[in-house]
Design an enzyme around this catalytic site. Sequence first.
Site, PDB file in Angstrom:
ATOM      1  CG  HIS A   1      -0.145  -0.092   2.603  1.00 47.03           C
ATOM      2  ND1 HIS A   1       0.166  -1.277   3.120  1.00 47.03           N
ATOM      3  CD2 HIS A   1       0.245   0.992   3.440  1.00 47.03           C
ATOM      4  CE1 HIS A   1       1.081  -0.827   4.333  1.00 47.03           C
ATOM      5  NE2 HIS A   1       0.739   0.435   4.508  1.00 47.03           N
TER       6      HIS A   1
ATOM      7  CG  HIS B   1       1.250   5.646   4.206  1.00 45.56           C
ATOM      8  ND1 HIS B   1       0.509   5.645   5.387  1.00 45.56           N
ATOM      9  CD2 HIS B   1       1.927   4.452   4.081  1.00 45.56           C
ATOM     10  CE1 HIS B   1       1.002   4.559   6.370  1.00 45.56           C
ATOM     11  NE2 HIS B   1       1.685   3.806   5.098  1.00 45.56           N
TER      12      HIS B   1
HETATM   13  P1  AMP Z   1       2.729   0.724   7.126  1.00 44.38           P
HETATM   14  O1  AMP Z   1       2.615  -0.539   6.983  1.00 44.38           O
HETATM   15  O2  AMP Z   1       3.755   1.156   7.871  1.00 44.38           O
HETATM   16  O3  AMP Z   1       2.774   1.377   5.801  1.00 44.38           O
HETATM   17  O4  AMP Z   1       1.377   1.250   7.614  1.00 44.38           O
HETATM   18  C1  AMP Z   1       0.175   0.768   7.629  1.00 44.38           C
HETATM   19  C2  AMP Z   1      -0.952   1.798   8.137  1.00 44.38           C
HETATM   20  O5  AMP Z   1      -2.321   1.139   8.100  1.00 44.38           O
HETATM   21  C3  AMP Z   1      -0.935   2.478   9.169  1.00 44.38           C
HETATM   22  O6  AMP Z   1      -0.731   3.910   8.961  1.00 44.38           O
HETATM   23  C4  AMP Z   1      -2.004   2.102  10.129  1.00 44.38           C
HETATM   24  O7  AMP Z   1      -2.618   3.342  10.861  1.00 44.38           O
HETATM   25  C5  AMP Z   1      -3.026   1.598   8.949  1.00 44.38           C
HETATM   26  N1  AMP Z   1      -3.970   0.808   9.428  1.00 44.38           N
HETATM   27  C6  AMP Z   1      -3.963  -0.370  10.325  1.00 44.38           C
HETATM   28  N2  AMP Z   1      -4.886  -1.084  10.156  1.00 44.38           N
HETATM   29  C7  AMP Z   1      -6.052  -0.356   9.764  1.00 44.38           C
HETATM   30  C8  AMP Z   1      -7.408  -0.495   9.379  1.00 44.38           C
HETATM   31  N3  AMP Z   1      -8.098  -1.465  10.122  1.00 44.38           N
HETATM   32  N4  AMP Z   1      -7.993   0.412   8.745  1.00 44.38           N
HETATM   33  C9  AMP Z   1      -7.322   1.455   8.240  1.00 44.38           C
HETATM   34  N5  AMP Z   1      -6.156   1.375   8.287  1.00 44.38           N
HETATM   35  C10 AMP Z   1      -5.434   0.866   9.064  1.00 44.38           C
END
Ligand code: AMP
Length: 140
Positions: A104, A106
């Site tokens: 994913h 951001h």
């Molecule tokens: P990263 O893997 O470090 O790129 O970040 C994963 C992102 O997913 C973080 O910013 C979390 O806040 C977000 N996240 C985790 N669980 C959920 C969820 N159930 N719904 C929406 N966002 C999420």
Amino acid sequence: MAEHQANDCIFCKIINREAPAAIIHEDEQIIVFADAFPSSQGHSLVVTKAHGRDIHETSEEDLQAVAVMAKRISQAQKTALSPDGIMIAQFNGAAAGQTVFHYHTHVVPRWEGEKLTIHGRKQAAPEELEAMAAKLRAVL
Ligand code: AMP
Ligand code: ZN
């Protein structure tokens, strides 16, 4: 279980509507939803529907689609929220800060003078996330 779903992957659960999310956009390849622990107002995640752990397990077609969608989401954030800037970031591996192991990107609106924590510490209320998603959907 869907073809690309990984066990216990929260993003696969969101894609399959087994977990809630404030969805901003969806097509055959990609889903976009509000980050539940937002680093700023409007923090959105552009997520491939196919489950790949990181950039290395994601097809070039999907990477291209994510890049184009990140631009569209940035444009919607600009229109709806008038940020001073927009950060686009993507992490591969725990050492790089990845915490959800489903590829994913951001898309994070930024405002002058507002400090950023890469991962928001506070979970936002579902109704706040849905209100933000509706604002972005309206201008997408
Ligand atoms: P990263 O893997 O470090 O790129 O970040 C994963 C992102 O997913 C973080 O910013 C979390 O806040 C977000 N996240 C985790 N669980 C959920 C969820 N159930 N719904 C929406 N966002 C999420
Ligand atoms: Zn997954």
